[in-house]
Design a protein around this motif. Structure first.
Motif, PDB file in Angstrom:
ATOM      1  N   GLU A  12       6.656   3.903  -6.259  1.00  0.00           N
ATOM      2  CA  GLU A  12       6.548   5.639  -6.773  1.00  0.00           C
ATOM      3  C   GLU A  12       7.184   6.293  -4.951  1.00  0.00           C
ATOM      4  O   GLU A  12       6.943   7.360  -5.418  1.00  0.00           O
ATOM      5  N   VAL A  13       6.888   6.325  -4.179  1.00  0.00           N
ATOM      6  CA  VAL A  13       6.797   5.957  -2.746  1.00  0.00           C
ATOM      7  C   VAL A  13       8.326   5.802  -2.547  1.00  0.00           C
ATOM      8  O   VAL A  13       8.697   6.562  -1.038  1.00  0.00           O
ATOM      9  N   PHE A  65      14.968   0.010   0.945  1.00  0.00           N
ATOM     10  CA  PHE A  65      15.527  -1.273   0.215  1.00  0.00           C
ATOM     11  C   PHE A  65      15.382  -2.787   0.576  1.00  0.00           C
ATOM     12  O   PHE A  65      15.135  -2.792  -0.349  1.00  0.00           O
ATOM     13  N   LEU A  66      14.961  -3.088   1.875  1.00  0.00           N
ATOM     14  CA  LEU A  66      14.799  -3.975   1.570  1.00  0.00           C
ATOM     15  C   LEU A  66      12.830  -4.175   1.666  1.00  0.00           C
ATOM     16  O   LEU A  66      12.659  -4.750   1.257  1.00  0.00           O
ATOM     17  N   MET A  67      12.485  -3.135   2.183  1.00  0.00           N
ATOM     18  CA  MET A  67      10.827  -2.955   2.286  1.00  0.00           C
ATOM     19  C   MET A  67      10.042  -2.383   1.044  1.00  0.00           C
ATOM     20  O   MET A  67       8.652  -2.454   0.771  1.00  0.00           O
ATOM     21  N   SER A  68      11.162  -1.685  -0.323  1.00  0.00           N
ATOM     22  CA  SER A  68      10.822  -1.820  -1.305  1.00  0.00           C
ATOM     23  C   SER A  68      10.040  -2.687  -2.425  1.00  0.00           C
ATOM     24  O   SER A  68      10.749  -3.938  -2.002  1.00  0.00           O
ATOM     25  N   ASN A  69       8.978  -2.592  -3.036  1.00  0.00           N
ATOM     26  CA  ASN A  69       9.071  -3.665  -3.505  1.00  0.00           C
ATOM     27  C   ASN A  69       8.069  -2.742  -5.389  1.00  0.00           C
ATOM     28  O   ASN A  69       7.719  -1.559  -5.013  1.00  0.00           O
ATOM     29  N   GLY A  70       7.625  -3.389  -6.437  1.00  0.00           N
ATOM     30  CA  GLY A  70       6.690  -2.590  -7.818  1.00  0.00           C
ATOM     31  C   GLY A  70       5.631  -1.746  -7.167  1.00  0.00           C
ATOM     32  O   GLY A  70       5.364  -1.217  -7.841  1.00  0.00           O
ATOM     33  N   ALA A  71       4.633  -2.147  -5.789  1.00  0.00           N
ATOM     34  CA  ALA A  71       3.822  -1.607  -5.637  1.00  0.00           C
ATOM     35  C   ALA A  71       4.246  -0.578  -5.223  1.00  0.00           C
ATOM     36  O   ALA A  71       3.086   0.641  -5.542  1.00  0.00           O
ATOM     37  N   VAL A  72       5.078  -0.367  -4.015  1.00  0.00           N
ATOM     38  CA  VAL A  72       5.399   0.643  -3.660  1.00  0.00           C
ATOM     39  C   VAL A  72       7.012   2.012  -4.525  1.00  0.00           C
ATOM     40  O   VAL A  72       7.171   2.939  -3.172  1.00  0.00           O
ATOM     41  N   ASN A 129       0.896  -1.342   0.199  1.00  0.00           N
ATOM     42  CA  ASN A 129      -0.322  -0.433  -0.197  1.00  0.00           C
ATOM     43  C   ASN A 129       1.060   1.805   0.291  1.00  0.00           C
ATOM     44  O   ASN A 129       1.415   1.429   1.089  1.00  0.00           O
ATOM     45  N   PRO A 130       0.786   1.924  -1.277  1.00  0.00           N
ATOM     46  CA  PRO A 130       1.948   2.675  -0.860  1.00  0.00           C
ATOM     47  C   PRO A 130       1.598   4.067   0.165  1.00  0.00           C
ATOM     48  O   PRO A 130       2.629   5.320   0.485  1.00  0.00           O
ATOM     49  N   LYS A 131      -0.158   4.663   0.535  1.00  0.00           N
ATOM     50  CA  LYS A 131      -0.135   5.313   1.140  1.00  0.00           C
ATOM     51  C   LYS A 131       0.379   5.509   2.406  1.00  0.00           C
ATOM     52  O   LYS A 131       0.725   5.905   3.810  1.00  0.00           O
ATOM     53  N   LEU A 132       0.669   3.625   3.044  1.00  0.00           N
ATOM     54  CA  LEU A 132       1.549   3.390   4.274  1.00  0.00           C
ATOM     55  C   LEU A 132       2.733   3.278   4.097  1.00  0.00           C
ATOM     56  O   LEU A 132       2.846   2.843   5.346  1.00  0.00           O
ATOM     57  N   PHE A 133       3.240   3.187   3.277  1.00  0.00           N
ATOM     58  CA  PHE A 133       4.878   3.104   2.981  1.00  0.00           C
ATOM     59  C   PHE A 133       5.776   3.834   4.343  1.00  0.00           C
ATOM     60  O   PHE A 133       6.378   3.355   4.965  1.00  0.00           O
ATOM     61  N   TRP A 134       5.332   5.195   3.958  1.00  0.00           N
ATOM     62  CA  TRP A 134       6.408   6.085   4.775  1.00  0.00           C
ATOM     63  C   TRP A 134       5.853   5.574   5.996  1.00  0.00           C
ATOM     64  O   TRP A 134       6.231   5.573   6.939  1.00  0.00           O
TER      65      TRP A 134
END
Length: 321
Positions: free
Chosen positions: A268-269, A259-266, A177-182
């Motif tokens: 952008e953020v 880097f470890l928490m990134s994936n294609g869905a997020v 969920n991009p809205k919850l990444f930060w």
């Protein structure tokens, strides 16, 4: 006849240039063991911090490992112009600043609050127990913490979603969920480092004069008023210094965690300067271009430290220097 008086010869003026040298030799002789104790740290900064600055020159070159730093082609500010005109620049700046501002406003005050609350505990036994518990996450690697996050919040077989499924509730989509990444990145940092950050503040609180608390108690101040009117003003200098240093790191998010928490869905953020440098510099081999990116980050951090230190002094605080 009056006795003959020999004229007084004026004393030669002391050599002003020799005073600093004598003072330096005196200080070195007096504090020789302290300087010897500091020598490993000084050598560390010289070898691993200052000496590598020579490599920053490749930010102004088309660096080639075969030609070396001296023989590589000089291009001036071409890499900086390319970086600032890149459409990714504003995206990277937004993500980096957003994550760091969330850490600054949500994470930075928590160690202060936690240290004050720990100081108010009367039982040394419980105080040491709580300190041990909140210190432990600091010693866990980001690989382990990110792995635990995946085990808890994975959409398919995560522990939290399994419990929600058993209760008949909807699943939580957290990791993609991009809205919850930060928020997720900030929460991980709080859980890992908030307890460890209390060490400096607890040391500062330990140096507060106990007579101030006694006087405040006699005047009828309760615990909250003692914390607000005695503890916080007493550690204000430490808070300001650490805040200035934290502001200087506003461009550094931390490569490993993001880097470890990134994936294609997020993506952008999640794309920040650190991951961009890894992707472009290491994977694509654009060393000069990413050296320019790193130099830009360092200049911004230095500028913010100088500015925040100047503001602190204008408001009557000691500052870093």
């Amino acid at each position: 006849m009056d006795a003959y008086t020999a004229p007084v010869q004026p004393r030669p003026a002391p050599d002003q240039s020799s005073r600093p040298n004598r003072r330096l030799r005196s200080d070195l002789k007096r504090d020789r063991w302290l300087y010897l104790l500091a020598l490993p740290g000084i050598l560390f900064f010289i070898v691993f911090k200052y000496f590598p600055m020579y490599g920053l020159v490749i930010a102004f070159e088309n660096y080639s490992p075969f030609k070396g730093i001296i023989r590589s082609e000089w291009v001036g500010f071409a890499h900086f112009e390319r970086f600032f005109s890149n459409p990714d620049f504003l995206l990277l700046l937004r993500n980096t600043m957003a994550i760091n501002f969330m850490k600054l406003f949500l994470f930075f005050p928590l160690p202060i609050l936690l240290a004050i609350l720990l100081n108010e505990l009367r039982s040394d036994k419980y105080k040491k127990l709580i300190q041990t518990v909140v210190y432990l996450p600091h010693f866990l690697s980001w690989v382990l913490i990110c792995g635990l996050t995946y085990l808890l919040f994975a959409t398919g077989d995560g522990f939290v979603n399994k419990v929600l499924a058993e209760l008949g509730a909807d699943k939580w989509v957290v990791l993609t969920n991009p809205k919850l990444f930060w928020i997720m990145i900030t929460s991980q940092s709080i859980w890992k480092e908030a307890g460890w950050g209390t060490i400096i503040f607890l040391a500062a609180i330990a140096g507060v004069n106990t007579q101030l608390y006694e006087a405040a108690t006699i005047d009828g101040a309760g615990r909250l008023r003692r914390m607000w009117h005695v503890t916080l003003p007493a550690i204000r200098t430490v808070i300001v210094i650490l805040l200035i240093l934290r502001i200087g790191e506003i461009m550094d998010v931390g490569f490993e965690q993001v880097f470890l928490m990134s994936n294609g869905a997020v993506s952008e953020v999640a794309d920040v300067f650190d991951t961009y440098v890894y992707r472009v510099g290491v994977q694509q081999g654009q060393f000069s271009f990413t050296a320019a990116v790193g130099l830009f980050k360092s200049i911004v951090g230095l500028t913010l430290v100088l500015l925040s230190n100047w503001l602190a002094k204008r408001f009557g605080e000691e500052g870093v220097y």
